[in-house]
Design a protein around this motif. Structure first.
Motif, PDB file in Angstrom:
ATOM      1  N   UNK A  61      15.293 -13.689   1.316  1.00 20.28           N
ATOM      2  CA  UNK A  61      16.167 -12.646   0.165  1.00 20.28           C
ATOM      3  C   UNK A  61      15.265 -12.547  -1.005  1.00 20.28           C
ATOM      4  N   UNK A  62      14.414 -13.571  -1.113  1.00 23.12           N
ATOM      5  CA  UNK A  62      13.648 -13.740  -2.610  1.00 23.12           C
ATOM      6  C   UNK A  62      12.308 -12.922  -2.469  1.00 23.12           C
ATOM      7  N   UNK A  63      12.116 -12.413  -1.326  1.00 22.67           N
ATOM      8  CA  UNK A  63      10.712 -11.800  -0.994  1.00 22.67           C
ATOM      9  C   UNK A  63      11.039 -10.317  -1.668  1.00 22.67           C
ATOM     10  N   UNK A  64       9.902  -9.875  -2.172  1.00 23.21           N
ATOM     11  CA  UNK A  64       9.584  -8.558  -2.443  1.00 23.21           C
ATOM     12  C   UNK A  64       8.309  -8.084  -1.970  1.00 23.21           C
ATOM     13  N   UNK A  65       7.922  -7.129  -1.277  1.00 19.91           N
ATOM     14  CA  UNK A  65       6.709  -6.819  -0.720  1.00 19.91           C
ATOM     15  C   UNK A  65       5.873  -5.866  -1.533  1.00 19.91           C
ATOM     16  N   UNK A  66       4.548  -6.054  -1.471  1.00 18.64           N
ATOM     17  CA  UNK A  66       3.705  -4.996  -1.901  1.00 18.64           C
ATOM     18  C   UNK A  66       2.731  -4.703  -0.842  1.00 18.64           C
ATOM     19  N   UNK A  67       2.547  -3.556  -0.613  1.00 18.82           N
ATOM     20  CA  UNK A  67       1.441  -3.214   0.679  1.00 18.82           C
ATOM     21  C   UNK A  67       0.334  -2.787  -0.013  1.00 18.82           C
ATOM     22  N   UNK A  68      -0.671  -2.969   0.325  1.00 17.50           N
ATOM     23  CA  UNK A  68      -2.042  -2.396   0.006  1.00 17.50           C
ATOM     24  C   UNK A  68      -2.987  -1.971   1.062  1.00 17.50           C
ATOM     25  N   UNK A  69      -3.238  -0.979   1.254  1.00 16.86           N
ATOM     26  CA  UNK A  69      -4.127  -0.617   2.378  1.00 16.86           C
ATOM     27  C   UNK A  69      -4.432   0.926   2.535  1.00 16.86           C
ATOM     28  N   UNK A  70      -5.378   1.397   3.268  1.00 14.14           N
ATOM     29  CA  UNK A  70      -5.697   3.027   3.352  1.00 14.14           C
ATOM     30  C   UNK A  70      -4.541   3.546   3.868  1.00 14.14           C
ATOM     31  N   UNK A  71      -4.326   4.861   3.007  1.00 14.18           N
ATOM     32  CA  UNK A  71      -3.221   5.465   3.133  1.00 14.18           C
ATOM     33  C   UNK A  71      -3.312   6.245   4.545  1.00 14.18           C
ATOM     34  N   UNK A  72      -2.110   6.297   5.128  1.00 10.64           N
ATOM     35  CA  UNK A  72      -1.966   6.978   6.517  1.00 10.64           C
ATOM     36  C   UNK A  72      -2.109   8.418   6.429  1.00 10.64           C
ATOM     37  N   UNK A  73      -2.659   9.246   6.824  1.00 10.98           N
ATOM     38  CA  UNK A  73      -2.902  10.661   6.854  1.00 10.98           C
ATOM     39  C   UNK A  73      -2.369  11.485   8.029  1.00 10.98           C
ATOM     40  N   UNK A  74      -2.024  10.347   9.065  1.00  6.17           N
ATOM     41  CA  UNK A  74      -1.548  11.267  10.272  1.00  6.17           C
ATOM     42  C   UNK A  74      -2.827  11.524  11.260  1.00  6.17           C
ATOM     43  N   UNK A  75      -2.595  11.716  12.446  1.00  2.78           N
ATOM     44  CA  UNK A  75      -3.602  11.829  13.425  1.00  2.78           C
ATOM     45  C   UNK A  75      -4.758  10.988  13.394  1.00  2.78           C
ATOM     46  N   UNK A  76      -4.611   9.546  13.205  1.00  2.00           N
ATOM     47  CA  UNK A  76      -5.553   8.663  13.126  1.00  2.00           C
ATOM     48  C   UNK A  76      -6.298   8.704  12.149  1.00  2.00           C
ATOM     49  N   UNK A  77      -6.046   9.421  10.923  1.00  3.95           N
ATOM     50  CA  UNK A  77      -6.824   9.610   9.779  1.00  3.95           C
ATOM     51  C   UNK A  77      -6.511   8.542   8.968  1.00  3.95           C
ATOM     52  N   UNK A  78      -7.383   7.931   8.042  1.00  2.95           N
ATOM     53  CA  UNK A  78      -6.893   7.209   6.895  1.00  2.95           C
ATOM     54  C   UNK A  78      -7.606   7.514   5.583  1.00  2.95           C
ATOM     55  N   UNK A  79      -6.743   7.610   4.538  1.00  4.19           N
ATOM     56  CA  UNK A  79      -7.505   7.921   3.234  1.00  4.19           C
ATOM     57  C   UNK A  79      -7.847   6.923   2.543  1.00  4.19           C
ATOM     58  N   UNK A  80      -7.908   6.862   1.077  1.00  2.00           N
ATOM     59  CA  UNK A  80      -8.245   5.992   0.245  1.00  2.00           C
ATOM     60  C   UNK A  80      -7.208   4.930   0.016  1.00  2.00           C
ATOM     61  N   UNK A  81      -7.688   3.546  -0.283  1.00  2.00           N
ATOM     62  CA  UNK A  81      -6.909   2.411  -0.517  1.00  2.00           C
ATOM     63  C   UNK A  81      -5.727   2.755  -1.707  1.00  2.00           C
ATOM     64  N   UNK A  82      -4.425   2.388  -1.115  1.00  2.00           N
ATOM     65  CA  UNK A  82      -3.313   3.072  -2.027  1.00  2.00           C
ATOM     66  C   UNK A  82      -2.492   1.760  -2.021  1.00  2.00           C
ATOM     67  N   UNK A  83      -1.613   1.700  -3.030  1.00  2.00           N
ATOM     68  CA  UNK A  83      -0.442   0.653  -3.102  1.00  2.00           C
ATOM     69  C   UNK A  83       0.714   1.087  -2.931  1.00  2.00           C
ATOM     70  N   UNK A  84       1.646   0.596  -2.001  1.00  2.00           N
ATOM     71  CA  UNK A  84       3.075   0.775  -1.729  1.00  2.00           C
ATOM     72  C   UNK A  84       3.825  -0.191  -2.332  1.00  2.00           C
ATOM     73  N   UNK A  85       4.825   0.283  -3.231  1.00  2.00           N
ATOM     74  CA  UNK A  85       6.087  -0.579  -3.284  1.00  2.00           C
ATOM     75  C   UNK A  85       7.241   0.134  -2.938  1.00  2.00           C
ATOM     76  N   UNK A  86       8.107  -0.486  -2.113  1.00  2.41           N
ATOM     77  CA  UNK A  86       9.368   0.051  -1.567  1.00  2.41           C
ATOM     78  C   UNK A  86       8.913   1.218  -0.618  1.00  2.41           C
ATOM     79  N   UNK A  87       9.388   2.458  -1.134  1.00  2.00           N
ATOM     80  CA  UNK A  87       9.370   3.669  -0.337  1.00  2.00           C
ATOM     81  C   UNK A  87       8.324   4.294  -0.806  1.00  2.00           C
ATOM     82  N   UNK A  88       7.498   4.220  -2.064  1.00  2.81           N
ATOM     83  CA  UNK A  88       6.537   5.133  -2.426  1.00  2.81           C
ATOM     84  C   UNK A  88       5.213   4.613  -2.622  1.00  2.81           C
ATOM     85  N   UNK A  89       4.291   5.498  -2.640  1.00  2.00           N
ATOM     86  CA  UNK A  89       3.035   5.175  -3.131  1.00  2.00           C
ATOM     87  C   UNK A  89       2.977   5.059  -4.692  1.00  2.00           C
ATOM     88  N   UNK A  90       2.115   4.368  -5.147  1.00  2.00           N
ATOM     89  CA  UNK A  90       1.967   4.023  -6.670  1.00  2.00           C
ATOM     90  C   UNK A  90       1.030   5.078  -7.132  1.00  2.00           C
TER      91      UNK A  90
END
Lengths: 148, 182
Positions: A61-90
């Protein structure tokens, strides 16, 4: 013909199945309780790296996540490295501070779990860390898999 | 005239299909369940820098570790392999004032980690893992001296603020701001 007819066993041969639904329901309830449905959809790719000297976080319950990685563009393509918190990219890094500040005021024992793609560069990770320092969320955890 | 359908014998809800329904739900939850425990390397970030000068730390009490964009490690200006990091950190922290170039005591020892902006995250984690391994080894050794099985068992048993080992061998890891690089 033998004189003594062999007594037929008068117990039923079938395994009693009437309690089966109860057993199944018990299992069902167990799995329902432990199941955590994925509550966020990942917009970035995170292949976790591995480490040996790791610890477990018991209090989920104490954990809050921050994801950092290349953005998923679909069709196996990846974009630039982005930061995601909850549901949205920052988009604006300054907003991380506000978001995390709100979270720590709600739960002072907050642990921020950084789930970073192994190929990400340290620059973006440290930018996020700087924001976390300003937000006052000092307890972090670099999420890794266990290297055996 | 239409003949009224013959009344059924029993009014009970058939229970035979119940197990099937439960099975179906069970299978669904079995498939969806991910019992993943969160594991990782725990760290404590320093408070944001303020205008005040930080208290001076003697040169010998700092070990500088630098990981560059190629994943090469520089330990106190000296290139080392990843496998050597753990032993070097143990040597540095556990010096107790013997070697004049290494730390005075584990309490005062600070491991300062610096990366380039282009350093790969997994190179950084690999190095951090080694440093954590060094601290774990030192803490385990002290726990065994006190008659415990391991540091983990000890820290589970005693309350957080009575943890002597944690106090004696703190993980003083400082994360320096990364080099902007080019």
């Amino acid at each position: 013909m033998s004189k003594f007819k062999k007594k037929a066993a008068n117990t039923k041969q079938a395994v009693p199945t009437s309690a089966m639904p109860d057993i199944i329901f018990m299992l069902l309830i167990f799995f329902m309780v432990v199941t955590v449905l994925r509550e966020v959809e990942l917009l970035v790719r995170v292949n976790k790296t591995e480490a040996r000297n790791i610890e477990r976080i018991e209090q989920r319950r104490l954990i809050s996540y921050i994801w950092i990685g290349p953005e998923i563009l679909g069709a196996g393509q990846f974009g630039e490295t982005r930061v995601q918190i909850d549901d949205a990219l920052v988009d604006d890094f300054g907003s991380i501070r506000q978001v995390m500040y709100d979270k720590i005021t709600e739960e002072p024992r907050l642990i921020v779990s950084l789930r970073v793609d192994e190929e990400a560069e340290m620059g973006i990770v440290s930018d996020v860390q700087q924001e976390l320092r300003h937000a006052g969320t000092y307890r972090i955890n670099y999420s890794t898999l266990e290297d055996i | 005239m239409l003949k009224k359908k013959k009344r059924r014998d029993a009014d009970e809800v058939p229970g035979a299909g119940m197990a099937d329904i439960a099975f179906l739900l069970l299978v669904f939850f079995l498939v969806v369940t991910t019992i993943d425990v969160d594991t990782g390397i725990g760290m404590q970030l320093p408070p944001p820098p303020d205008d005040e000068e930080p208290p001076p730390i003697r040169e010998r009490n700092i070990m500088n570790i630098l990981v560059n964009a190629q994943g090469q490690i520089l330990l106190n200006e000296e290139p080392v392999g990843l496998a050597q990091v753990q032993d070097r950190v143990i040597e540095f922290v556990n010096n107790h004032g013997e070697d004049p170039d290494l730390s005075e005591s584990p309490r005062q020892a600070v491991v300062s980690i610096m990366t380039d902006r282009q350093t790969r995250y997994d190179d950084y984690i690999d190095m951090l893992d080694e440093v954590m391994g060094a601290y774990r080894e030192l803490r385990d050794a002290m726990a065994r001296e006190m008659g415990e099985d391991s540091y983990e068992a000890y820290s589970d048993r005693v309350p957080h603020d009575e943890n002597i080992i944690r106090e004696e061998i703190p993980q003083n890891i400082s994360l320096a701001e990364p080099d902007p690089g080019n």
